[in-house]
Design a protein around this motif. Structure first.
Motif, PDB file in Angstrom:
ATOM      1  N   SER A  56       0.798  -1.225   0.000  1.00 42.13           N
ATOM      2  CA  SER A  56       0.000   0.000   0.000  1.00 42.13           C
ATOM      3  C   SER A  56       0.833   1.278   0.000  1.00 42.13           C
ATOM      4  N   ASP A  57       2.110   1.195   0.359  1.00 43.28           N
ATOM      5  CA  ASP A  57       2.929   2.409   0.376  1.00 43.28           C
ATOM      6  C   ASP A  57       4.393   2.021   0.298  1.00 43.28           C
ATOM      7  N   VAL A  58       5.188   2.906  -0.299  1.00 45.22           N
ATOM      8  CA  VAL A  58       6.634   2.706  -0.391  1.00 45.22           C
ATOM      9  C   VAL A  58       7.308   4.026  -0.059  1.00 45.22           C
ATOM     10  N   ARG A  59       8.305   3.966   0.807  1.00 44.56           N
ATOM     11  CA  ARG A  59       9.157   5.120   1.106  1.00 44.56           C
ATOM     12  C   ARG A  59      10.583   4.690   0.816  1.00 44.56           C
ATOM     13  N   GLN A  60      11.325   5.510   0.129  1.00 43.09           N
ATOM     14  CA  GLN A  60      12.704   5.171  -0.203  1.00 43.09           C
ATOM     15  C   GLN A  60      13.653   6.006   0.633  1.00 43.09           C
ATOM     16  N   GLY A  61      14.658   5.349   1.177  1.00 44.77           N
ATOM     17  CA  GLY A  61      15.640   6.039   2.003  1.00 44.77           C
ATOM     18  C   GLY A  61      17.052   5.638   1.645  1.00 44.77           C
ATOM     19  N   LYS A  62      17.939   5.844   2.599  1.00 40.17           N
ATOM     20  CA  LYS A  62      19.360   5.534   2.418  1.00 40.17           C
ATOM     21  C   LYS A  62      19.842   4.707   3.602  1.00 40.17           C
ATOM     22  N   ARG A  63      20.828   3.858   3.350  1.00 41.12           N
ATOM     23  CA  ARG A  63      21.454   3.056   4.408  1.00 41.12           C
ATOM     24  C   ARG A  63      22.958   3.252   4.297  1.00 41.12           C
ATOM     25  N   PHE A  64      23.579   3.598   5.409  1.00 37.74           N
ATOM     26  CA  PHE A  64      25.031   3.752   5.477  1.00 37.74           C
ATOM     27  C   PHE A  64      25.569   2.712   6.446  1.00 37.74           C
ATOM     28  N   GLU A  65      26.600   1.980   6.048  1.00 38.65           N
ATOM     29  CA  GLU A  65      27.269   1.022   6.912  1.00 38.65           C
ATOM     30  C   GLU A  65      28.650   1.569   7.225  1.00 38.65           C
ATOM     31  N   LEU A  66      28.927   1.778   8.495  1.00 40.94           N
ATOM     32  CA  LEU A  66      30.203   2.318   8.929  1.00 40.94           C
ATOM     33  C   LEU A  66      30.960   1.253   9.707  1.00 40.94           C
ATOM     34  N   GLU A  67      32.134   0.907   9.242  1.00 41.95           N
ATOM     35  CA  GLU A  67      33.003  -0.022   9.960  1.00 41.95           C
ATOM     36  C   GLU A  67      33.814   0.806  10.961  1.00 41.95           C
ATOM     37  N   VAL A  68      33.745   0.426  12.219  1.00 41.83           N
ATOM     38  CA  VAL A  68      34.477   1.165  13.252  1.00 41.83           C
ATOM     39  C   VAL A  68      35.513   0.250  13.886  1.00 41.83           C
ATOM     40  N   GLU A  69      36.627   0.838  14.241  1.00 40.03           N
ATOM     41  CA  GLU A  69      37.695   0.086  14.885  1.00 40.03           C
ATOM     42  C   GLU A  69      37.385  -0.085  16.368  1.00 40.03           C
ATOM     43  N   GLY A  70      37.681  -1.246  16.877  1.00 43.13           N
ATOM     44  CA  GLY A  70      37.488  -1.488  18.303  1.00 43.13           C
ATOM     45  C   GLY A  70      36.031  -1.697  18.670  1.00 43.13           C
ATOM     46  N   ASP A  71      35.763  -1.562  19.958  1.00 45.08           N
ATOM     47  CA  ASP A  71      34.413  -1.757  20.485  1.00 45.08           C
ATOM     48  C   ASP A  71      33.541  -0.547  20.183  1.00 45.08           C
ATOM     49  N   VAL A  72      32.250  -0.807  20.089  1.00 43.25           N
ATOM     50  CA  VAL A  72      31.292   0.276  19.885  1.00 43.25           C
ATOM     51  C   VAL A  72      30.874   0.779  21.263  1.00 43.25           C
ATOM     52  N   THR A  73      31.465   1.875  21.652  1.00 42.85           N
ATOM     53  CA  THR A  73      31.175   2.480  22.957  1.00 42.85           C
ATOM     54  C   THR A  73      30.129   3.583  22.779  1.00 42.85           C
ATOM     55  N   ASP A  74      29.680   4.124  23.893  1.00 45.37           N
ATOM     56  CA  ASP A  74      28.746   5.249  23.833  1.00 45.37           C
ATOM     57  C   ASP A  74      29.382   6.428  23.094  1.00 45.37           C
ATOM     58  N   GLU A  75      30.683   6.613  23.275  1.00 45.58           N
ATOM     59  CA  GLU A  75      31.385   7.708  22.583  1.00 45.58           C
ATOM     60  C   GLU A  75      31.402   7.494  21.072  1.00 45.58           C
ATOM     61  N   VAL A  76      31.645   6.258  20.642  1.00 51.62           N
ATOM     62  CA  VAL A  76      31.633   5.942  19.208  1.00 51.62           C
ATOM     63  C   VAL A  76      30.242   6.184  18.635  1.00 51.62           C
ATOM     64  N   LEU A  77      29.211   5.725  19.332  1.00 49.48           N
ATOM     65  CA  LEU A  77      27.843   5.944  18.856  1.00 49.48           C
ATOM     66  C   LEU A  77      27.503   7.423  18.797  1.00 49.48           C
ATOM     67  N   ALA A  78      28.000   8.203  19.750  1.00 44.78           N
ATOM     68  CA  ALA A  78      27.769   9.647  19.738  1.00 44.78           C
ATOM     69  C   ALA A  78      28.443  10.279  18.523  1.00 44.78           C
ATOM     70  N   ASP A  79      29.652   9.818  18.189  1.00 47.89           N
ATOM     71  CA  ASP A  79      30.349  10.326  16.997  1.00 47.89           C
ATOM     72  C   ASP A  79      29.579   9.984  15.727  1.00 47.89           C
ATOM     73  N   VAL A  80      29.094   8.752  15.641  1.00 52.73           N
ATOM     74  CA  VAL A  80      28.321   8.342  14.463  1.00 52.73           C
ATOM     75  C   VAL A  80      27.032   9.165  14.382  1.00 52.73           C
ATOM     76  N   HIS A  81      26.399   9.397  15.515  1.00 49.65           N
ATOM     77  CA  HIS A  81      25.180  10.210  15.544  1.00 49.65           C
ATOM     78  C   HIS A  81      25.466  11.619  15.017  1.00 49.65           C
ATOM     79  N   ARG A  82      26.584  12.208  15.441  1.00 43.38           N
ATOM     80  CA  ARG A  82      26.951  13.542  14.946  1.00 43.38           C
ATOM     81  C   ARG A  82      27.229  13.515  13.448  1.00 43.38           C
ATOM     82  N   ALA A  83      27.894  12.454  12.967  1.00 39.32           N
ATOM     83  CA  ALA A  83      28.157  12.324  11.528  1.00 39.32           C
ATOM     84  C   ALA A  83      26.849  12.208  10.756  1.00 39.32           C
ATOM     85  N   ALA A  84      25.910  11.440  11.290  1.00 34.99           N
ATOM     86  CA  ALA A  84      24.612  11.285  10.627  1.00 34.99           C
ATOM     87  C   ALA A  84      23.861  12.605  10.583  1.00 34.99           C
TER      88      ALA A  84
END
Length: 83
Positions: free
Chosen positions: A35-63
Motif C-alpha cells: 500500500s505504500d513505499v518510502r525510499q531512504g538511504k542506508r550507510f554502513e560504517l566499519e568502526v575500529e574497536g568496540d562500539v562504545t557510547d562515545e563511538v555511537l555519539a560520533d556516528v550520531h553527529r556524523a549522521a
C-alpha cells in the motif's frame, strides 16, 4: 571491527517521489498488496574497536551533519548484530 548502520528516511510529511514511482511500478510488475513505499538511504560504517557510547555519539553527529538532512529526513543509528 564492528559495523554501525545509519538508516535515513524522509520525514513522513515530506513527499517521496522515488517511493511513489516504485509504488506505481509494483502492480505493473505483478506485485500486489503493497500500500505504500518510502525510499531512504542506508550507510554502513566499519568502526575500529568496540562500539562504545562515545563511538555511537560520533556516528550520531556524523549522521546529523553529513549523512542526513535533518530538516527533511529522520535517521536511526544501530549496531549491526554479528558484525
Amino acid at each position: 571491527m564492528a559495523r554501525v548502520v545509519v538508516d535515513v528516511m524522509p520525514k513522513p510529511e515530506i513527499l517521496d517521489p522515488q517511493g511513489k514511482a516504485v509504488q506505481g511500478a509494483l502492480p505493473r510488475l505483478g506485485f500486489t498488496g503493497i500500500s505504500d513505499v518510502r525510499q531512504g538511504k542506508r550507510f554502513e560504517l566499519e568502526v575500529e574497536g568496540d562500539v562504545t557510547d562515545e563511538v555511537l555519539a560520533d556516528v550520531h553527529r556524523a549522521a546529523e551533519t553529513l549523512l542526513s538532512n535533518p530538516v527533511i529526513e529522520n535517521f536511526t543509528v544501530r549496531v549491526e548484530a554479528g558484525a
